[in-house]
Design a protein around this motif. Structure first.
Motif, short mmCIF file in Angstrom:
data_model
loop_
_atom_site.label_atom_id
_atom_site.label_comp_id
_atom_site.label_asym_id
_atom_site.label_seq_id
_atom_site.Cartn_x
_atom_site.Cartn_y
_atom_site.Cartn_z
N GLU A 56 -4.57 17.03 79.98
CA GLU A 56 -4.62 18.47 79.71
C GLU A 56 -3.79 19.25 80.73
N ASP A 57 -3.77 18.80 81.97
CA ASP A 57 -2.96 19.45 82.99
C ASP A 57 -1.47 19.35 82.66
N CYS A 58 -1.08 18.22 82.08
CA CYS A 58 0.32 18.05 81.65
C CYS A 58 0.61 18.85 80.38
N LYS A 59 -0.37 18.95 79.50
CA LYS A 59 -0.19 19.69 78.24
C LYS A 59 0.12 21.17 78.48
N ARG A 60 -0.47 21.76 79.51
CA ARG A 60 -0.24 23.18 79.77
C ARG A 60 1.22 23.45 80.11
N LEU A 61 1.95 22.37 80.49
CA LEU A 61 3.37 22.49 80.82
C LEU A 61 4.26 22.02 79.68
N GLY A 62 3.62 21.66 78.56
CA GLY A 62 4.39 21.32 77.37
C GLY A 62 4.38 19.87 76.97
N ALA A 63 3.76 18.99 77.74
CA ALA A 63 3.74 17.56 77.41
C ALA A 63 2.98 17.33 76.11
N TYR A 234 12.79 6.16 84.76
CA TYR A 234 12.62 6.54 86.16
C TYR A 234 11.25 7.15 86.37
N ASP A 235 10.56 6.73 87.43
CA ASP A 235 9.20 7.23 87.67
C ASP A 235 8.84 7.28 89.16
N ASN A 236 9.84 7.45 90.02
CA ASN A 236 9.60 7.40 91.46
C ASN A 236 9.36 8.78 92.08
N ALA A 237 9.46 9.85 91.30
CA ALA A 237 9.31 11.19 91.86
C ALA A 237 7.97 11.34 92.57
N SER A 238 7.98 11.91 93.75
CA SER A 238 6.83 12.19 94.64
C SER A 238 6.46 10.99 95.50
N ARG A 239 7.02 9.82 95.26
CA ARG A 239 6.68 8.65 96.09
C ARG A 239 7.59 8.61 97.32
N ILE A 240 7.32 9.49 98.24
CA ILE A 240 8.16 9.64 99.42
C ILE A 240 8.10 8.39 100.30
N LYS A 241 7.05 7.60 100.17
CA LYS A 241 6.95 6.36 100.97
C LYS A 241 8.06 5.38 100.61
N TYR A 242 8.66 5.54 99.41
CA TYR A 242 9.78 4.68 99.01
C TYR A 242 11.11 5.40 99.22
N HIS A 243 11.26 6.57 98.60
CA HIS A 243 12.49 7.34 98.70
C HIS A 243 12.15 8.82 98.58
N PRO A 244 12.88 9.68 99.26
CA PRO A 244 12.68 11.13 99.02
C PRO A 244 13.14 11.49 97.62
N ASP A 245 12.63 12.58 97.09
CA ASP A 245 13.01 12.99 95.74
C ASP A 245 14.50 13.29 95.62
N SER A 246 15.16 13.58 96.74
CA SER A 246 16.60 13.80 96.71
C SER A 246 17.33 12.56 96.20
N LEU A 266 11.95 9.69 81.66
CA LEU A 266 11.18 10.07 82.84
C LEU A 266 9.69 9.87 82.62
N GLY A 267 9.03 9.32 83.64
CA GLY A 267 7.58 9.17 83.62
C GLY A 267 7.04 9.30 85.02
N THR A 268 5.74 8.98 85.20
CA THR A 268 5.15 9.03 86.55
C THR A 268 4.66 7.67 87.04
N ASP A 269 4.23 6.79 86.13
CA ASP A 269 3.65 5.50 86.53
C ASP A 269 2.55 5.68 87.57
N ALA A 286 0.87 16.10 86.44
CA ALA A 286 1.63 17.30 86.11
C ALA A 286 2.82 17.50 87.05
N HIS A 287 2.86 16.79 88.17
CA HIS A 287 3.95 16.93 89.14
C HIS A 287 5.32 16.76 88.48
#
Length: 330
Positions: A56-63, A234-246, A266-269, A286-287
């Motif tokens: 539901e948190d993702c749905k509010r953003l259009g998912a 791709y699903d690594n966004a927010s996992r700073i322990k591996y790579h920064p989002d840049s 794109l996903g989150t895994d 939702a990130h």
């Protein structure tokens, strides 16, 4: 000859691919138990109510659509996925197939069953209905919900013999059912080897999604892989322990500039409790839409390219294919 409408197999039935909307291309909504959970309690995503809260948190953003990647025997709960889909009014696609060997003990049937026996089990999950018990046996209780993706996997820098056997079974089941294939790569390794193995068994790379490739943000490797015609998830966004989002932003921009924007998903895994707001962790599913996609836009990724990654690419990637058996989508 009139072209058939592309359709995707969800847990509540086949739907037109164009109805998927924004797609979360690699998720884990329920992991009810199994060897993985025994080894890591953070994997225990066993609450339908908390899964609904994240959706539901993702749905509010259009998912609108979520692809759940837990295969049978590793914590998949197909009945719960159907319940979540009904209660959230979303499309959920479930997988059948296999994860990497760490999810199975050494007496599991993946080692003793023949390839043909395994193919028959996979085909039945795609065409008759998923087993309520995830083929944990000995009885099979088929649900109305069918699997819409065939999953294979490999380990870090290696495809072990049992994984090669299972990938062959997945390839043969794909040719028979028209259900697309998606694979787990460990830290983005062995993607090309997976494609080569699947091609050896008659699979078109365009029918394959290679997952987690941004764990290995080597643009040269990604372009080489995309050139085969497969999709990269791709699903690594927010996992700073591996790579920064840049790192992910640069990789996506590089792939688009190289002409491969039509190959990206794109996903989150987010397969851990500690990633979910509903379990008291973060950043929450939702990130992806709330933070990472706006950053892509702020850093110059065009709206049309974002739309491709979130809508049109997954609609093609997860659609049923013509089968080698009938020449028609099943």
């Amino acid at each position: 000859m009139e072209q058939q409408e592309a359709r995707v197999r969800t847990v509540l039935g086949d739907v037109p691919a164009e109805e998927l909307g924004i797609v979360y291309a690699h998720e884990h909504l329920i992991i009810q138990g199994g060897l993985g959970v025994m080894k890591n309690k953070d994997l225990h995503l066993n609450s339908v109510e908390k899964a609904i809260a994240e959706v539901e948190d993702c749905k509010r953003l259009g998912a609108r659509t979520f692809i759940d990647y837990m295969p049978p025997g590793t914590g998949r709960n197909a009945a719960a996925l159907a319940d979540i889909a009904k209660r959230t009014n979303t499309h959920i696609v479930a997988v059948t197939g296999f994860h990497k060997p760490m999810y199975y003990d050494d007496l599991h049937w993946i080692y003793s069953y023949s390839i043909d026996q395994i193919v028959r089990l996979l085909v039945a999950e795609c065409e008759e209905g998923m087993d309520r018990h995830g083929y944990n046996g000995p009885y099979v209780d088929r649900l109305a919900a069918k699997a819409g993706v065939l999953k294979g996997a490999s380990d870090y820098n290696a495809i072990h013999p049992v994984s090669a056997k299972l990938l062959e079974a997945v390839a043969l089941a794909q040719r028979e059912t028209g259900v697309p294939i998606a694979t787990h790569t460990e830290h983005g390794t062995c993607g090309l080897q997976q494609i080569e193995l699947l091609m050896k068994h008659g699979v078109d790379p365009g029918d394959v999604i290679i997952c987690h490739m941004d764990r290995n943000p080597d643009l040269y490797v990604h372009k080489e892989l995309a050139a085969t015609g497969c999709y990269l998830e791709y699903d690594n966004a927010s996992r700073i322990k591996y790579h920064p989002d840049s790192s992910g932003v640069g990789l996506i921009r590089g792939m688009i500039e190289a002409g491969y924007g039509d190959r990206l998903l794109l996903g989150t895994d987010f397969a851990l409790r500690s990633y979910w707001k509903a379990y008291g962790g973060g950043p929450g599913m939702a990130h992806l839409l709330e933070t990472f996609v706006p950053r892509l836009q702020a850093e110059g990724v065009a709206e049309a390219d974002l739309d491709r990654m979130l809508r049109s690419n997954p609609a093609r990637a997860y659609a049923l294919r013509p089968t080698k058996r009938s020449g028609r989508t099943s």
